[in-house]
Design a protein around this motif. Structure first.
Motif, short mmCIF file in Angstrom:
data_model
loop_
_atom_site.label_atom_id
_atom_site.label_comp_id
_atom_site.label_asym_id
_atom_site.label_seq_id
_atom_site.Cartn_x
_atom_site.Cartn_y
_atom_site.Cartn_z
N ALA A 31 0.82 -1.21 0.00
CA ALA A 31 0.00 0.00 0.00
C ALA A 31 0.86 1.27 0.00
O ALA A 31 0.34 2.35 0.12
CB ALA A 31 -0.91 0.00 1.21
N GLY A 32 2.14 1.12 -0.13
CA GLY A 32 3.02 2.28 -0.14
C GLY A 32 3.61 2.58 1.22
O GLY A 32 4.34 3.54 1.38
N GLY A 33 3.29 1.77 2.24
CA GLY A 33 3.83 1.95 3.57
C GLY A 33 5.23 1.36 3.64
O GLY A 33 5.75 0.80 2.68
N THR A 34 5.82 1.48 4.81
CA THR A 34 7.15 0.92 4.98
C THR A 34 7.06 -0.41 5.71
O THR A 34 6.08 -0.70 6.39
CB THR A 34 8.04 1.88 5.78
N ASP A 35 8.06 -1.20 5.57
CA ASP A 35 8.12 -2.52 6.19
C ASP A 35 8.47 -2.36 7.67
O ASP A 35 9.34 -1.59 8.05
CB ASP A 35 9.20 -3.34 5.46
N PHE A 36 7.77 -3.12 8.54
CA PHE A 36 8.00 -3.04 9.98
C PHE A 36 9.44 -3.39 10.33
O PHE A 36 10.06 -2.74 11.16
CB PHE A 36 7.03 -3.95 10.72
N ALA A 37 9.96 -4.43 9.68
CA ALA A 37 11.34 -4.85 9.96
C ALA A 37 12.32 -3.72 9.61
O ALA A 37 13.30 -3.50 10.34
CB ALA A 37 11.67 -6.11 9.18
N ALA A 38 12.05 -3.01 8.53
CA ALA A 38 12.93 -1.91 8.13
C ALA A 38 12.87 -0.77 9.15
O ALA A 38 13.91 -0.17 9.49
CB ALA A 38 12.56 -1.40 6.75
N VAL A 39 11.67 -0.48 9.65
CA VAL A 39 11.52 0.58 10.65
C VAL A 39 12.24 0.20 11.93
O VAL A 39 12.95 1.00 12.53
CB VAL A 39 10.02 0.86 10.92
N LEU A 40 12.09 -1.05 12.33
CA LEU A 40 12.74 -1.53 13.55
C LEU A 40 14.26 -1.50 13.41
O LEU A 40 14.96 -1.03 14.31
CB LEU A 40 12.26 -2.94 13.87
N LYS A 41 14.77 -1.96 12.27
CA LYS A 41 16.22 -1.96 12.04
C LYS A 41 16.76 -0.53 12.02
O LYS A 41 17.82 -0.25 12.59
CB LYS A 41 16.56 -2.67 10.74
N ASN A 42 16.03 0.38 11.39
CA ASN A 42 16.45 1.77 11.33
C ASN A 42 16.52 2.38 12.73
O ASN A 42 17.48 3.10 13.06
CB ASN A 42 15.48 2.57 10.45
N SER A 43 15.54 2.06 13.56
CA SER A 43 15.54 2.58 14.93
C SER A 43 16.72 2.02 15.73
O SER A 43 17.37 2.76 16.48
CB SER A 43 14.22 2.22 15.63
N ILE A 44 16.98 0.74 15.58
CA ILE A 44 18.12 0.13 16.29
C ILE A 44 19.44 0.73 15.81
O ILE A 44 20.34 1.00 16.61
CB ILE A 44 18.10 -1.40 16.12
N ASP A 45 19.55 0.97 14.51
CA ASP A 45 20.76 1.59 13.97
C ASP A 45 20.97 3.00 14.53
O ASP A 45 22.11 3.40 14.82
CB ASP A 45 20.71 1.63 12.45
#
Length: 106
Positions: A31-45
């Motif tokens: 739907a054009g949203g972002t992937d949860f795993a990508a958001v989580l990885k970005n936050s951890i980074d």
């Protein structure tokens, strides 16, 4: 963490709930949203980068680098600490949610 990450997580949870109830739902990534795993990885980074920067600043200050301001180093250390504590709380909430889902009767 920003609210966009939370909104994305909620949309993933809603999509999963809709799929579990038998309704068809479009995935957030499609739907054009972002992937949860990508958001989580970005936050951890981001947390890791804040900790690394604070550690480097503290090491430079301890080595006698005059370009490091004690106030800035202390703020960086506290920011890294609070970011890490926030990440741990999010992890705890995710683990609790996973356990609750796994304990549900079908």
């Amino acid at each position: 963490m920003d609210t966009q990450g939370i909104e994305n997580m909620l949309s993933v949870l809603r999509s999963t709930a809709a799929q579990a109830s038998g309704k068809t739902a479009e995935s957030p990534a499609a739907a054009g949203g972002t992937d949860f795993a990508a958001v989580l990885k970005n936050s951890i980074d981001k947390v890791s980068a804040a900790q690394e920067q604070a550690t480097q600043m503290a090491e430079k200050l301890a080595a006698g680098d005059t370009s490091q301001n004690l106030h800035e180093v202390m703020v960086a250390l506290q920011t890294a600490s609070i970011s890490f504590q926030e990440m741990v709380q999010v992890r705890n909430k995710l683990a609790t949610a996973y356990q609750d889902i796994m304990n549900m009767q079908i």
